[in-house]
Structures are given as structure tokens and as C-alpha cells.
Design a protein around this motif. Structure first.
Motif, PDB file in Angstrom:
ATOM      1  N   UNK A  16       0.918  -1.188  -0.149  1.00  0.00           N
ATOM      2  CA  UNK A  16      -0.077   0.041   0.107  1.00  0.00           C
ATOM      3  C   UNK A  16       0.833   1.386  -0.071  1.00  0.00           C
ATOM      4  N   UNK A  17       2.027   1.261   0.733  1.00  0.00           N
ATOM      5  CA  UNK A  17       2.678   2.428   0.914  1.00  0.00           C
ATOM      6  C   UNK A  17       3.745   2.608  -0.216  1.00  0.00           C
ATOM      7  N   UNK A  18       3.989   1.642  -0.900  1.00  0.00           N
ATOM      8  CA  UNK A  18       4.856   1.813  -2.208  1.00  0.00           C
ATOM      9  C   UNK A  18       3.770   2.543  -3.408  1.00  0.00           C
ATOM     10  N   UNK A  19       2.730   2.309  -3.346  1.00  0.00           N
ATOM     11  CA  UNK A  19       1.777   2.837  -4.237  1.00  0.00           C
ATOM     12  C   UNK A  19       1.689   4.468  -4.015  1.00  0.00           C
ATOM     13  N   UNK A  20       1.514   4.659  -2.587  1.00  0.00           N
ATOM     14  CA  UNK A  20       1.387   5.942  -2.050  1.00  0.00           C
ATOM     15  C   UNK A  20       2.782   6.795  -2.218  1.00  0.00           C
ATOM     16  N   UNK A  21       3.827   5.977  -2.065  1.00  0.00           N
ATOM     17  CA  UNK A  21       5.132   6.665  -2.497  1.00  0.00           C
ATOM     18  C   UNK A  21       5.222   7.207  -3.730  1.00  0.00           C
ATOM     19  N   UNK A  22       4.923   6.289  -4.750  1.00  0.00           N
ATOM     20  CA  UNK A  22       4.987   6.608  -6.265  1.00  0.00           C
ATOM     21  C   UNK A  22       4.161   7.838  -6.405  1.00  0.00           C
ATOM     22  N   UNK A  23       2.917   8.010  -5.960  1.00  0.00           N
ATOM     23  CA  UNK A  23       2.067   8.817  -6.180  1.00  0.00           C
ATOM     24  C   UNK A  23       2.583  10.250  -5.954  1.00  0.00           C
ATOM     25  N   UNK A  24       3.435  10.276  -4.463  1.00  0.00           N
ATOM     26  CA  UNK A  24       4.053  11.357  -3.906  1.00  0.00           C
ATOM     27  C   UNK A  24       5.175  11.945  -4.332  1.00  0.00           C
ATOM     28  N   UNK A  25       5.751  11.135  -5.276  1.00  0.00           N
ATOM     29  CA  UNK A  25       7.213  11.658  -5.692  1.00  0.00           C
ATOM     30  C   UNK A  25       7.252  12.964  -6.074  1.00  0.00           C
ATOM     31  N   UNK A  26       6.217  13.256  -7.318  1.00  0.00           N
ATOM     32  CA  UNK A  26       6.372  14.572  -7.971  1.00  0.00           C
ATOM     33  C   UNK A  26       5.328  15.480  -7.317  1.00  0.00           C
ATOM     34  N   UNK A  27       4.499  15.126  -6.796  1.00  0.00           N
ATOM     35  CA  UNK A  27       3.359  16.098  -6.169  1.00  0.00           C
ATOM     36  C   UNK A  27       3.644  16.719  -4.833  1.00  0.00           C
ATOM     37  N   UNK A  33       9.435  11.591   0.897  1.00  0.00           N
ATOM     38  CA  UNK A  33      10.729  11.372   1.662  1.00  0.00           C
ATOM     39  C   UNK A  33      10.450  10.655   3.105  1.00  0.00           C
ATOM     40  N   UNK A  34       9.270  11.166   3.800  1.00  0.00           N
ATOM     41  CA  UNK A  34       8.850  10.581   4.960  1.00  0.00           C
ATOM     42  C   UNK A  34       8.546   9.125   4.951  1.00  0.00           C
ATOM     43  N   UNK A  35       7.897   8.658   3.772  1.00  0.00           N
ATOM     44  CA  UNK A  35       7.686   7.217   3.514  1.00  0.00           C
ATOM     45  C   UNK A  35       9.026   6.613   3.547  1.00  0.00           C
ATOM     46  N   UNK A  36       9.842   6.781   2.687  1.00  0.00           N
ATOM     47  CA  UNK A  36      11.095   6.280   2.528  1.00  0.00           C
ATOM     48  C   UNK A  36      11.935   5.990   3.815  1.00  0.00           C
ATOM     49  N   UNK A  37      11.877   7.195   4.311  1.00  0.00           N
ATOM     50  CA  UNK A  37      12.635   7.185   5.892  1.00  0.00           C
ATOM     51  C   UNK A  37      11.964   6.116   6.846  1.00  0.00           C
ATOM     52  N   UNK A  38      10.588   6.264   6.888  1.00  0.00           N
ATOM     53  CA  UNK A  38       9.876   5.176   7.542  1.00  0.00           C
ATOM     54  C   UNK A  38      10.045   3.755   7.172  1.00  0.00           C
ATOM     55  N   UNK A  39      10.179   3.446   5.890  1.00  0.00           N
ATOM     56  CA  UNK A  39      10.185   1.929   5.519  1.00  0.00           C
ATOM     57  C   UNK A  39      11.432   1.247   5.311  1.00  0.00           C
ATOM     58  N   UNK A  40      12.469   2.409   4.779  1.00  0.00           N
ATOM     59  CA  UNK A  40      13.711   1.725   4.033  1.00  0.00           C
ATOM     60  C   UNK A  40      14.536   0.725   4.963  1.00  0.00           C
ATOM     61  N   UNK A  41      14.378   0.934   6.172  1.00  0.00           N
ATOM     62  CA  UNK A  41      15.121   0.014   7.093  1.00  0.00           C
ATOM     63  C   UNK A  41      14.501  -1.223   7.531  1.00  0.00           C
ATOM     64  N   UNK A  42      13.100  -1.469   7.007  1.00  0.00           N
ATOM     65  CA  UNK A  42      12.131  -2.556   7.507  1.00  0.00           C
ATOM     66  C   UNK A  42      12.838  -3.671   6.782  1.00  0.00           C
ATOM     67  N   UNK A  43      13.117  -4.912   7.872  1.00  0.00           N
ATOM     68  CA  UNK A  43      13.892  -6.100   7.655  1.00  0.00           C
ATOM     69  C   UNK A  43      13.250  -6.669   6.412  1.00  0.00           C
ATOM     70  N   UNK A  44      11.701  -6.839   6.413  1.00  0.00           N
ATOM     71  CA  UNK A  44      11.114  -7.667   5.422  1.00  0.00           C
ATOM     72  C   UNK A  44      11.126  -7.221   3.971  1.00  0.00           C
ATOM     73  N   UNK A  45      11.505  -5.963   3.776  1.00  0.00           N
ATOM     74  CA  UNK A  45      11.622  -5.593   2.535  1.00  0.00           C
ATOM     75  C   UNK A  45      12.518  -6.302   1.420  1.00  0.00           C
ATOM     76  N   UNK A  46      11.946  -6.640   0.323  1.00  0.00           N
ATOM     77  CA  UNK A  46      12.751  -7.476  -0.528  1.00  0.00           C
ATOM     78  C   UNK A  46      13.624  -6.587  -1.362  1.00  0.00           C
ATOM     79  N   UNK A  47      14.614  -7.010  -2.169  1.00  0.00           N
ATOM     80  CA  UNK A  47      15.653  -6.305  -2.562  1.00  0.00           C
ATOM     81  C   UNK A  47      14.837  -5.537  -3.824  1.00  0.00           C
ATOM     82  N   UNK A  48      14.042  -5.888  -4.420  1.00  0.00           N
ATOM     83  CA  UNK A  48      13.245  -5.078  -5.781  1.00  0.00           C
ATOM     84  C   UNK A  48      12.735  -4.157  -5.036  1.00  0.00           C
TER      85      UNK A  48
END
Length: 318
Positions: A16-27, A33-48
Motif C-alpha cells: 500500500x505504501x509503495x503506491x502512495x510513495x510513487x504518487x507522492x514523488x512529483x506532487x 521522503x517521509x515514507x522512504x525514511x519510515x520503511x527503508x530499514x524494514x527488514x522484511x523488504x525484498x531487494x526489488x
């Protein structure tokens, strides 16, 4: 049960948040940035997913003055775990790094990174888009010949219908910056054909704005009046160029002698801040006007400069 809950939560969260993230990039880049900082260290995130988040936040930085996340993402993407993904996407990464430099008006760094990106794709449409960006940068660097040569090299079959008018405007702008009046008019006229077919009213009005002073220089009264009518029929445009319209009316009425050098210089420089620098420079030369100096449009740069050569790992020309 707790472990299952956390894994399930993470999966739902990242989708869900990745879709929000994509929509927020330009607008809403700050939200990206907030979403990125919140989730980027999440250990369950896959490489892609992490790869996409890093690339996305670099793109967000082309719409924002924040550097921290961009630098973090560029450093992270140097890891070998992303190597396979970057085999086909390097041009995107390097393009966004170049656009990040451009936003911060680090024009030389922007140029070399976009030139690198240009060499990394065979897609003619992508090449056209990169060349359009580069042409504006060359114009900002006061290198109109390079800008025109670059745009002239765009493969015509690669230009989609919706972009043909914009390409002709860019060619016209480069011709104006190079002092080539006839060539500029020809490109602007061609752009009007496309914009009329596509019912693009504001782009057409902007083209007429570009033509206004050129018609005056050619003593084309009919063209001048047509252009002026088109411009004034769009107050949202006319209200942003009030000084230029006063300037051009002064030239049209032949009232230059009623203003001294100081007054002419002040008015000309107000008009340059409305984005008409190259046109004013051409008119001042053509009419031999006693303008003491002409300042380019002041560029507001609030971001801290980025370190040089951020794309070095992916670019042989750096």
C-alpha cells in the motif's frame, strides 16, 4: 502469532505504501521522503522493493531541495545486490541524478550526467526527452549553438505527436538565443500547427508571445497584432509578463526616445525577470537600444550543492 502478524503487517504496509510513495514523488516529495525514511530499514523488504524506493527518492529529490535522502539512496545503490536491476535501468538513475543537479543549478554536473544517460539508452523517445532537458541547460549556460545542434539531431520518427510542438518551440528558443530570427520564426510557426491540431490554447499563446518581438523586428504589423490579441486573450499568461508588454509596446509605438538609458535599463531588466532575456537581448541589438546592461533571470537556489560526480560508478565519462 506475533511473528506472523508482523510479517503480514509488513507485506500489507509495503504494498500500500509503495503506491502512495510513487504518487507522492512529483506532487508531494516531502511525503515521499517521509515514507522512504519510515520503511527503508524494514527488514522484511525484498531487494526489488528497496531498489524501487531508492530510485524513487532520488527522483523525488528532483522536485525538492532536500539532499540527505538522495545521497543515502545513491550510496545504497552502489551495493552489488542491485547490480542486476541496474543493468537495464542505469539511464533512469543517472538521468534523475542529473536532474537533481539541474534543480540546484549545478549546470556542469547536470550536463555531464545527462550526457551519460543519453549514451545509456537506445530508446529514441527517451533520448529525445533527455535532449530536451539538455537543450534548456545549454541555454541556461548561454550555449545556444550546442542546444540547437542537440535538438536538430532528434530522430523525427521518435517524436510522439503530443511532443512535436514542444520540440519545435525548443528549437525556436535555441534559435532566438543564437540570434537567428528567420529560423526561430519557422520553428515557432511549425509548433503552432501542432498546437492547433491538439487544441493546446496556452502553449499556442506562449508561442505567440515568443513571436511578438520577432514580428516587430520584421515590421510585420499584421503578425504583431495577431500575436498581441492571442496573448491578451489569456490573462493568466499576460499577467505574468506585464513589464515585457510595456517594453514591447514602447518599441512598437516608437517611444524609445522618451526614456533615458537608466529608465530603459530598468524596464528591460524587469522584463528579463519574466523569462524574456534572450528576446530582449535580440531586440536591444536589433534596434540598437541604449540599455546599459541586461541581467539574466535570477535563479532562486535554496538547496545545498550536491557533491560532484555522484554518478561516477555508472558513467565512464565522469
Amino acid at each position: 502469532m506475533n511473528t506472523f502478524f508482523l510479517l503480514l503487517f509488513s507485506t500489507i504496509f509495503t504494498t500500500a505504501d509503495y503506491e502512495n510513495f510513487k504518487q507522492a514523488i512529483a506532487t508531494e516529495p516531502d511525503r515521499a521522503f517521509e515514507i522512504y525514511n519510515r520503511v527503508i530499514s524494514e527488514p522484511s523488504l525484498d531487494v526489488l522493493t528497496r531498489y524501487r524506493l531508492h530510485n524513487g527518492v532520488i527522483q523525488a529529490a528532483t522536485y525538492s531541495d532536500r539532499n540527505e535522502e538522495l545521497l543515502e539512496a545513491v550510496a545504497a545503490l552502489q551495493s552489488t545486490e542491485f547490480k542486476d536491476y541496474l543493468l537495464h535501468d542505469q539511464y533512469k538513475l543517472v538521468t534523475n541524478i542529473g536532474l537533481g543537479y539541474w534543480r540546484r543549478k549545478q549546470l556542469d554536473s547536470a550536463t555531464v550526467h545527462l550526457q551519460c544517460a543519453l549514451a545509456k539508452t537506445d530508446d529514441q523517445i527517451l533520448k529525445m526527452v533527455i535532449k530536451l532537458n539538455l537543450s534548456v541547460i545549454f541555454s541556461e549556460k548561454e550555449q545556444p549553438a550546442q542546444a540547437y545542434a542537440l535538438l536538430s539531431g532528434v530522430e523525427p520518427t521518435a517524436v510522439p505527436e503530443y511532443a512535436k510542438g514542444e520540440l519545435q518551440v525548443a528549437l525556436g528558443n535555441s534559435a532566438v538565443a543564437g540570434g537567428e530570427v528567420e529560423r526561430a520564426i519557422a520553428h515557432y510557426h511549425e509548433s503552432l500547427v501542432y498546437f492547433k491540431e491538439q487544441d493546446k490554447a496556452i502553449p499556442r499563446a506562449i508561442v505567440y508571445l515568443n513571436l511578438l518581438g520577432l514580428y516587430l523586428m520584421q515590421s510585420n504589423e499584421q503578425g504583431y497584432q495577431l500575436a498581441l490579441t492571442e496573448i491578451k486573450s489569456h490573462p493568466e499568461l499576460a499577467n505574468t509578463i506585464t513589464a515585457y508588454l510595456v517594453w514591447i509596446d514602447m518599441l512598437h509605438q516608437g517611444n524609445v526616445d522618451k526614456m533615458n538609458t537608466e529608465q530603459l535599463t530598468a524596464l528591460a531588466n524587469k522584463a528579463t525577470q519574466e523569462g524574456m532575456f534572450d528576446h530582449l537581448k535580440l531586440q536591444i541589438s536589433h534596434f540598437k537600444l541604449p540599455v546599459a546592461y541586461l541581467e539574466p533571470r535570477k535563479l532562486q537556489v535554496s538547496a545545498t550543492p550536491l557533491p560532484k560526480l555522484l554518478g561516477k560508478q555508472w558513467c565512464d565519462n565522469l
